[in-house]
Design an enzyme around this catalytic site. Structure first.
Site, short mmCIF file in Angstrom:
data_model
loop_
_atom_site.label_atom_id
_atom_site.label_comp_id
_atom_site.label_asym_id
_atom_site.label_seq_id
_atom_site.Cartn_x
_atom_site.Cartn_y
_atom_site.Cartn_z
CD GLU A 1 -1.57 -2.39 1.74
OE1 GLU A 1 -0.45 -2.45 2.31
OE2 GLU A 1 -2.32 -3.38 1.62
CG HIS B 1 -11.24 -5.29 8.13
ND1 HIS B 1 -10.02 -5.53 8.71
CD2 HIS B 1 -11.22 -5.97 6.97
CE1 HIS B 1 -9.32 -6.34 7.93
NE2 HIS B 1 -10.02 -6.61 6.86
#
Lengths: 316, 325
Positions: free
Chosen positions: B58, B128
C-alpha cells in the site's frame, strides 16, 4: 561527458555546500542543512548519465543532486535562504528543492519515500510512450524502510525504467551501516530480481560508467538496476552537529574517509591550468549566486498558504 | 426511471472517466477481478495498464500514484479497507498533499483515493471498521463522503477531475442504496457544496454519507409529531460548505450533527465550532458520534452500541428542542 565537465560538477557542489554551511553559521540560512560534502561524485556521475528529459528524485541531503541535474545555483541558494526567487519560491527550502523543468521531482525529507515516487513517474512516462528514465537517490538508512523495498518489488515486477542509487556513506544519521543492515545491501536488491552492483562512489567516472549501463538497460525496456555507491560523508549529518558535538566517528576514521576526496580524484585528471580556470569560473558563479540570493526579496507573509491547492480555497 | 445503486454509480463514474480521459488509470488490490465490485468490467474494457492490479504494497503504490501524477497521469487508487488509510496516511497527507506548496506551485498531484466500504460493514471488527474522514479534513486533504447514488457518481467524477488529491469515502452503509435516476441528468457534483436534502424549520440536522438515511427517517418520524427537521448533507467534509450550512441554520436556529467518527476532534466537533463562531442559535447545538477513541468491537450488539444511530439522533433532537445541554 569530458573529465572537466565532471570535475566542474563535483567542484560546484563542493563549493556550493561550503558556502551554504557558511550561510548557516552567519544566520542567512535558518534551520540548517544536511551537507553533501564528500559524496559529490555520485550526483555528478549519475546525472551525467541522464538525458535532460530524464527525471530524478532526491533526498534530505539533496543539494548535490539538484545542482548536478542542472539547477541554477543562484536560485538554489535563494531557496535555501527562503527567498521568493528560490527554486520553490522559498516554500520548500533545503529538504524540498525541486525543479520540474529539469526533471527534478523534488528532494524528499522522508527517508525512502521517493523511490516509489520515481517508480510511478517512470512507469507513467513509459505508458505515455516516452523513453524517459528515472534515477532515485537514497541513503543506506533507507534500505531499512519497507516502503522502499516495496518499490523495488514493483519496479522489478513491472520492468520499470528506473535506476536505484543507494549512497552508502556508512551512517544513517549516527547509526553505522553494519549495525543497521542485516545481510548485504546489494543482496537485498538482487533478491527482487534486479542486477545490483557496488560502485566506487568517490570516483565520478566510475559512477558515470555504471550509471550509463544501468540507464541503457532501463531505456531498452529491461527494467531497473540497483547501484550501491560507497562513499563517505566528510561533514556532519546536519549542521546542528556543530552545536551538539555528536561523537560517533573517530578522528582516524574521519581522516581515512576524507583521504579519498572526489574533487581531488577528478581534479587530478585535469591539467593544472584548466582546473584553475574551472575553479575560478565556479567562484565567480557562486559570488554572483550569493549576491542574487542575498539581494532577493523575502516572500510576503500574506501569501504563506499560496500554492496549497491547485484551485485556491478560502482559508479560515 | 431506472434504478441506480450507489456502488454501481461509483463504477459508472470510474468507467466514464477512464473512457473520457486517457490519463486516468485505476490501481489497487484485486481491481482486475473487482473484488469489491467497484471496478467491475473495467479491466476487460480498458486493459491491464489502465486497471492495474497491485501487490499488497500500500505504501509503495500510494506513492507510485503520486509519481505517476507528477508525470501527467490521473491515478485513482482503490483501498478495499478503510483502515489501510492509516497505513498510507504519510503518503497522502505528508507527500501528495504537500507537494504543491512545497514546490512553490511547480506541480499538482491529481490522485483520487476511493474507499468503497468505509465504516462498519457488520462483523468486521476493530481493524476493518473505521471511518477516518476527519483525519484527512484535519490536514486539509480534500475529502468527500457521498450519500446518494447521484452524488456518488458526481462527486467521484469531480474528484478524478480535480487537480488536488481527493479522498472519496463510500460508507459501507450506503453502498446498497438504490435511487431512481435519470441517467441523462448524472453529472459532476462540485466539491465543497452541500445540499439541503429536506426542508424544515425547527432544527437543522447535519448528516454525512449513510447517516443521511437515518436523518431523513428521523425527520419523517418527527414530522408526525409536528416537528419540522431540515436535513443538510455537506457532501464534502473538506472544504466544508460553511455558507450553505449557515443559510440552513439561519432558518432553523437549532443544530444537531450526526457523525460516524470518533467524538474528540471529529467532524461533528468542527461543525459545532463553526456554529459557535458564526451562527445565532436559540439552543445549545449537540452532536451524535462514536464515543471518544472508539474501536469497533466484533459482537454485533457491541458494534451497534458505539455507532451513532437513529434512536440517539431522535433523543438528541428532542433534547435540543427543549434547550437541554
Amino acid at each position: 561527458m569530458t573529465a572537466d565537465q565532471l570535475y566542474r560538477t563535483v567542484r560546484l557542489i563542493r563549493r556550493f555546500e561550503e558556502r551554504a554551511i557558511g550561510f548557516v553559521r552567519s544566520g542567512e540560512i535558518v534551520g540548517g542543512i544536511h551537507p553533501y560534502v564528500g559524496q559529490e561524485a555520485i550526483a555528478a556521475g549519475v546525472c551525467a548519465a541522464l538525458r535532460p528529459d530524464d527525471v530524478i528524485t532526491s533526498t534530505h541531503r539533496g543539494h548535490g543532486h539538484v545542482l548536478a541535474k542542472g539547477a541554477d545555483p543562484a536560485r538554489m541558494l535563494a531557496e535555501l535562504m527562503g527567498r521568493e526567487s528560490g527554486l520553490n519560491k522559498g516554500r520548500g527550502g533545503s529538504m524540498h528543492a525541486a525543479d520540474f523543468g529539469l526533471g527534478v521531482l523534488g528532494a524528499n525529507a522522508i527517508v525512502g519515500a521517493a523511490g516509489s515516487i520515481a517508480t510511478g513517474a517512470a512507469w507513467a512516462y513509459r505508458r505515455q510512450g516516452r523513453d524517459v528514465v528515472a534515477a532515485s537517490f537514497f541513503g543506506d538508512g533507507a534500505m531499512n524502510e519497507g516502503m522502499l523495498l516495496e518499490a523495488f518489488n514493483l519496479a522489478a515486477l513491472w520492468q520499470v525504467p528506473v535506476v536505484f542509487v543507494c549512497e552508502n556513506n556508512g551512517y544513517a544519521t549516527t547509526m553505522p551501516v553494519q549495525s543497521a543492515v542485516a545481510g548485504s545491501i546489494t543482496g537485498r536488491a538482487r533478491a527482487f530480481g534486479m542486477p545490483a552492483f557496488t560502485v566506487d562512489g568517490q570516483d565520478p567516472e566510475k559512477v558515470l560508467a555504471a550509471t550509463s549501463a544501468a540507464v541503457a538497460r532501463a531505456r531498452s525496456g529491461r527494467g531497473p538496476t540497483f547501484l550501491e555507491c560507497t562513499t563517505y560523508r566528510f561533514d556532519a549529518h546536519h549542521t546542528f552537529e556543530h552545536r551538539t558535538r555528536l561523537n560517533y566517528r573517530s578522528t582516524e576514521e574521519l581522516s581515512t574517509g576524507r583521504s579519498r576526496d572526489p574533487v581531488e580524484i577528478q581534479g587530478a585528471r585535469l591539467a593544472a591550468e584548466l582546473r584553475a580556470a574551472v575553479d575560478a569560473e565556479i567562484e565567480a558563479l557562486l559570488d554572483a549566486a550569493a549576491g542574487f540570493a542575498l539581494g532577493s526579496a523575502h516572500p510576503d507573509p500574506a501569501a504563506a498558504l499560496e500554492f496549497l491547492y491547485a484551485s485556491p480555497e478560502v482559508q479560515r | 426511471m431506472p434504478k441506480l445503486s450507489y456502488l454501481k454509480a461509483l463504477n459508472r463514474a470510474l468507467g466514464d472517466e477512464l473512457a473520457a480521459d486517457e490519463s486516468v488509470f485505476v490501481l489497487g488490490e484485486d481491481v482486475r477481478v473487482a473484488a469489491s465490485n467497484l471496478t467491475a468490467g473495467l479491466a476487460d474494457r480498458f486493459g491491464p495498464e489502465r486497471v492495474l492490479d497491485t501487490p499488497l504494497s500500500e505504501q509503495a503504490f500510494t506513492n507510485f500514484a503520486t509519481g505517476a501524477a507528477l508525470a501527467g497521469l490521473r491515478p485513482v487508487i482503490e483501498f478495499q479497507i478503510p483502515s489501510l488509510l492509516f497505513l498510507v496516511f504519510e503518503q497522502i497527507a505528508n507527500q501528495a498533499h504537500k507537494f504543491s506548496l512545497m514546490t512553490g506551485g511547480q506541480c499538482t498531484v491529481p490522485v483520487t483515493y476511493v474507499v468503497p466500504g468505509s465504516g462498519s460493514r457488520t462483523g468486521w471488527a476493530g481493524q476493518h471498521s473505521d471511518h477516518p474522514y476527519s483525519l484527512f479534513a484535519h490536514v486539509g486533504v480534500k475529502t468527500v463522503v457521498p450519500a446518494t447514488p447521484a452524488d456518488a457518481y458526481g462527486l467521484l467524477l469531480s474528484a478524478i477531475r480535480e487537480n488536488d488529491p481527493v479522498v472519496v469515502f463510500a460508507p459501507a452503509g450506503a453502498l446498497g442504496i438504490r435511487d431512481d435516476v435519470d441517467f441523462e441528468q448524472l453529472g459532476p457534483v462540485p466539491l465543497g457544496v452541500g445540499r439541503v436534502a429536506r426542508d424544515g424549520s425547527d432544527v437543522t440536522v447535519v448528516a454525512l454519507g449513510h447517516l443521511l438515511q437515518d436523518a431523513l427517517a428521523a425527520a419523517d418520524e418527527l414530522a408526525g409529531e409536528g416537528i419540522s427537521i431540515e436535513v443538510f448533507d455537506p457532501r464534502t467534509v473538506y472544504p466544508l460548505d460553511v455558507d450553505g450550512l449557515a443559510a440552513s441554520v439561519a432558518r432553523t436556529r437549532r443544530l444537531v450533527v450526526i457523525d460516524d467518527s470518533n467524538r474528540t476532534s471529529g467532524f461533528a466537533a468542527e461543525v459545532l465550532a463553526v456554529a459557535a463562531e458564526r451562527f445565532d442559535l436559540v439552543a445549545p447545538p449537540r452532536r451524535v458520534t462514536r464515543p471518544d477513541g472508539a474501536v469497533l468491537p466484533f459482537a454485533l450488539a457491541l458494534d451497534r452500541a458505539v455507532q451513532p444511530g437513529r434512536d440517539q439522533l431522535l433523543a438528541t433532537i428532542r433534547a435540543v428542542l427543549k434547550g437541554e445541554r
